[in-house]
Design an enzyme around this catalytic site. Structure first.
Site, PDB file in Angstrom:
ATOM      1  N   LYS A 111       0.863  -1.175   0.000  1.00  0.00           N
ATOM      2  CA  LYS A 111       0.000   0.000   0.000  1.00  0.00           C
ATOM      3  C   LYS A 111       0.901   1.227   0.000  1.00  0.00           C
ATOM      4  O   LYS A 111       1.685   1.441   0.924  1.00  0.00           O
ATOM      5  CB  LYS A 111      -0.909   0.021   1.229  1.00  0.00           C
ATOM      6  N   THR A 221      -8.225   3.213  12.438  1.00  0.00           N
ATOM      7  CA  THR A 221      -8.638   3.959  13.626  1.00  0.00           C
ATOM      8  C   THR A 221     -10.066   3.637  14.044  1.00  0.00           C
ATOM      9  O   THR A 221     -10.357   3.580  15.248  1.00  0.00           O
ATOM     10  CB  THR A 221      -8.502   5.473  13.374  1.00  0.00           C
TER      11      THR A 221
END
Length: 269
Positions: A111, A221
């Site tokens: 990524k 998160t």
């Protein structure tokens, strides 16, 4: 079971995320940062059902086997580890980080993040394009984090990236999809998977992403920062699955006025 029901059930059963020739049953990709410890990380990932787990190479130890290592908690036979370049601000840093991960034996699907601004953590578009070019040329399978910009998405597809990962909102903000129309434009103009990255806050956000027809969603998160990360991981798993099934089922069109649930034709008078 009717024929149409059987076909719908079969479609859902065979549906999978395809990346660079590999198939994944789960369309939820999860990160490994911000948990209290590696054990909580492991538990949340297990419950999420995710098969792809992204790891910030510059922030989490996956290279030094003499110290506590995240990979000691994740079965490499069960999970595909996706190294990411979080914290990199130049193409050179990002490329070097990816090569370090590959040398450590993690793999060559990465990524890509090249950050351009400390406050928003928005990507540096020219830097991302340059790093993606270098990594593709070096044989990496590249999944770049980008703004919700169709021009950038098309350039990255032409370059040979395996997917594009437009943000829904700033990283860690929990704001959900701020501009679904831009995401839709990207979907209509590229043929590689569109995986929404950054900004998901709760299960309904994840469901909306999938109902739009995106091929996947990445989050960290929203799970790790929850009061109960393991419970939230389970909620996200179910939301992604429900949203994908709703997309495959095909929602009813929105109408301004009511439509009776029961037909009025042929009523007895």
């Amino acid at each position: 079971m009717t024929q149409s029901t059987a076909q719908a059930t079969e479609a859902a059963a065979t549906d999978c995320l395809r990346l660079a020739g590999k198939e994944f049953r789960s369309r939820l990709i999860v990160g490994t940062g911000k948990y209290r410890d590696f054990e909580e990380t492991r538990r949340a990932i297990e419950v999420s059902g995710a098969e792809i787990v992204t790891v910030a190479v510059r922030r989490v130890n996956i290279t030094d086997r003499d110290q506590e290592n995240l990979l000691d908690y994740l079965d490499p036979k069960k999970f595909t580890i996706l190294p990411n370049t979080a914290g990199c601000y130049t193409p050179e840093e990002a490329v070097r980080t990816c090569r370090l991960a590959r040398e450590a034996g993690v793999g060559d699907m990465v990524k890509l993040e090249v950050i351009g601004d400390d406050k928003t953590l928005y990507p540096d578009t020219p830097g991302t394009l340059e790093a993606a070019r270098l990594l593709v040329e070096d044989g990496f399978t590249v999944l770049p984090y980008i703004s919700d910009d169709v021009v950038t998405a098309k350039k990255l597809e032409d370059m040979g990236c395996a997917a594009v990962m437009p943000l829904a909102a700033p990283i860690g903000s929990g704001l959900g999809i701020r501009n679904p129309y831009n995401i839709r434009i990207i979907q209509e103009n590229v043929s590689i998977p569109v995986i929404v990255d950054a900004g998901v806050g709760t299960a309904s956000d994840a469901a909306i992403v999938m109902e739009m027809g995106c091929e996947g969603v990445l989050m960290n998160t929203a799970i790790a920062g929850a009061k109960d990360p393991v419970l939230m991981a389970d909620a996200m798993k179910q939301a992604v699955e429900a949203g994908r099934k709703a997309f495959l089922a095909g929602r009813i069109p929105k109408k301004l006025y009511a439509t009776a649930s029961s037909p009025i034709e042929g009523l007895l008078t």
